[in-house]
Design an enzyme around this catalytic site. Structure first.
Site, PDB file in Angstrom:
ATOM      1  N   CYS A   1       0.843  -1.195   0.000  1.00 12.72           N
ATOM      2  CA  CYS A   1       0.000   0.000   0.000  1.00 12.72           C
ATOM      3  C   CYS A   1       0.878   1.245   0.000  1.00 12.72           C
ATOM      4  CB  CYS A   1      -0.918  -0.004   1.224  1.00 12.72           C
ATOM      5  SG  CYS A   1      -2.019   1.432   1.303  1.00 12.72           S
ATOM      6  N   VAL A   2       0.695   2.079  -1.019  1.00 10.57           N
ATOM      7  CA  VAL A   2       1.500   3.303  -1.105  1.00 10.57           C
ATOM      8  C   VAL A   2       1.049   4.330  -0.081  1.00 10.57           C
ATOM      9  CG1 VAL A   2       2.056   2.969  -3.539  1.00 10.57           C
ATOM     10  CG2 VAL A   2      -0.020   4.215  -2.916  1.00 10.57           C
TER      11      VAL A   2
END
Length: 408
Positions: A262-263
């Site tokens: 997850c960025v």
């Protein structure tokens, strides 16, 4: 080192006062640009590395380096929102282009396999800045009660606490010591022994999957089964992965029950932090929707929040209302994106499938699309809605102790 000194990327002692000195790459680039000559390969990367190395702030034990990806959200977000509040058309153009720019930047960093703090910085700064504008522009109008402000503040604190927990170890598999690594990248050495952390014995230790799909025990495997070993062997981390584990190319580590990278938290979502990740998304959705509702009730009185979001005649009567209305639309766009992510996560949990497994199933054409393609059911770990959620809620708990007979 004094507060303004630092050791640069070449190992030399330097000072903040000399940050504009010794810029050979930049000088050469300017000379070539003035003479209409092309830059040599790697010149722009070298200039960018030099600027990133010299972007520092004074600190007690020496100048601290600032990550370049942290800076753009702190500068651009307030500027864009204030410009968008000047006119309806400017707001339409800016709020439409922001998702496009973010998707482009995500594609650029994802293709280069780069980790970035841009999205985490944007998310945290957006939360703080929206809360600040809410207290400065909305609360003084007198239509928001203090109890509602307390509820909004508690939701924000709970969301940050869950986010802090999600930022911790997602379940990284321990990297073997240097003396335990095999001498080649192919099959693991036959003398390597498995451990309770997920390493299998090469003489045949393989993960026997339990009903819920997790690695529960080990069984003997003959040498005549190299394909199974190759499938679970990670050539990057030099270890044999347990069931449902995967290697993250951005973090460079293997993660137990890897879901995705997850960025927004700049970390992987795995076995140890998946629950906290869902909790942070849920608190964000509730807090954001509640804040949007309070703001619309204040600047567009007499209308329901959904109608006021699309039709609010007095929104641009003054700059304060226009800024609040622009921030509402910005929050609505972000909330819609996070709501889609939360929906996909909840559906995957209901079918006991991870994002990584869904992606691999689509690639290998081994899964079936359900609910209009929102979820990919691999059928491998799906044991019904209640069992799937029970398995998810038990993630990260210590595995039951096994007897000596089971280990043997």
């Amino acid at each position: 080192l004094c507060c303004c000194e630092y050791v640069d990327r070449r190992g030399r002692r330097n000072h903040l006062a000399a940050c504009c000195c010794d810029c050979e790459e930049l000088d050469d680039g300017c000379d070539r640009w003035l003479t209409c000559k092309s830059l040599p390969p790697g010149a722009l990367e070298s200039i960018a590395d030099t600027i990133a190395d010299r972007l520092r702030v004074p600190w007690f034990s020496g100048a601290v380096k600032i990550n370049v990806s942290l800076v753009p959200p702190l500068v651009l977000l307030p500027v864009f929102l204030h410009v968008a509040a000047l006119h309806f058309l400017l707001g339409l153009i800016i709020l439409t282009s922001l998702p496009v720019v973010m998707l482009w930047y995500y594609y650029l960093t994802h293709r280069r396999k780069e980790r970035t703090l841009f999205f985490l910085s944007l998310g945290l700064f957006s939360l703080g800045y929206m809360y600040y504008l809410f207290l400065r522009e909305v609360v003084p109008r007198g239509h928001v009660e203090y109890s509602q402000v307390v509820v909004l503040t508690c939701g924000l604190i709970l969301m940050l606490a869950a986010l802090s927990r999600a930022k911790r170890d997602p379940g990284y598999l321990p990297i073997p010591a240097g003396n335990e690594k095999p001498s080649h990248q192919g099959l693991p050495n036959k003398n390597v022994r498995g451990s309770s952390s997920g390493l299998h014995g090469i003489s045949g230790a393989a993960s026997s999957r339990a009903v819920n799909g997790e690695a529960k025990g080990y069984c003997r495997m003959s040498v005549e089964q190299p394909e199974v070993v190759k499938k679970d062997w990670c050539t990057k981390c030099q270890l044999v992965r347990p069931a449902r584990a995967g290697h993250c190319r951005l973090c460079g580590r293997c993660v137990k029950r890897l879901d995705h990278h997850c960025v927004w938290i700049n970390s992987c979502v795995g076995e140890q932090n998946h629950q906290a990740f869902i909790l942070a998304l849920s608190f964000f959705m509730l807090t954001s929707v509640y804040g949007i509702t309070l703001t619309l009730h204040t600047i567009c009185r007499g209308r329901t929040p959904f109608v006021a979001l699309f039709y609010c005649p007095g929104a641009y009567s003054d700059y304060s209302s226009a800024l609040s209305f622009t921030c509402v639309w910005y929050c609505a766009i972000v909330t819609a994106g996070m709501g889609y992510i939360l929906l996909i996560q909840l559906l995957n949990i209901s079918y006991n499938v991870t994002e990584r497994e869904a992606r691999l199933a689509l690639r290998d054409n081994t899964g079936r699309r359900l609910l209009g393609g929102l979820v990919i059911d691999t059928g491998q770990y799906n044991r019904g809605l209640l069992c799937n959620w029970g398995h998810f809620l038990s993630l990260g708990s210590s595995p039951p102790q096994r007897s000596a007979e089971d280990i043997v």
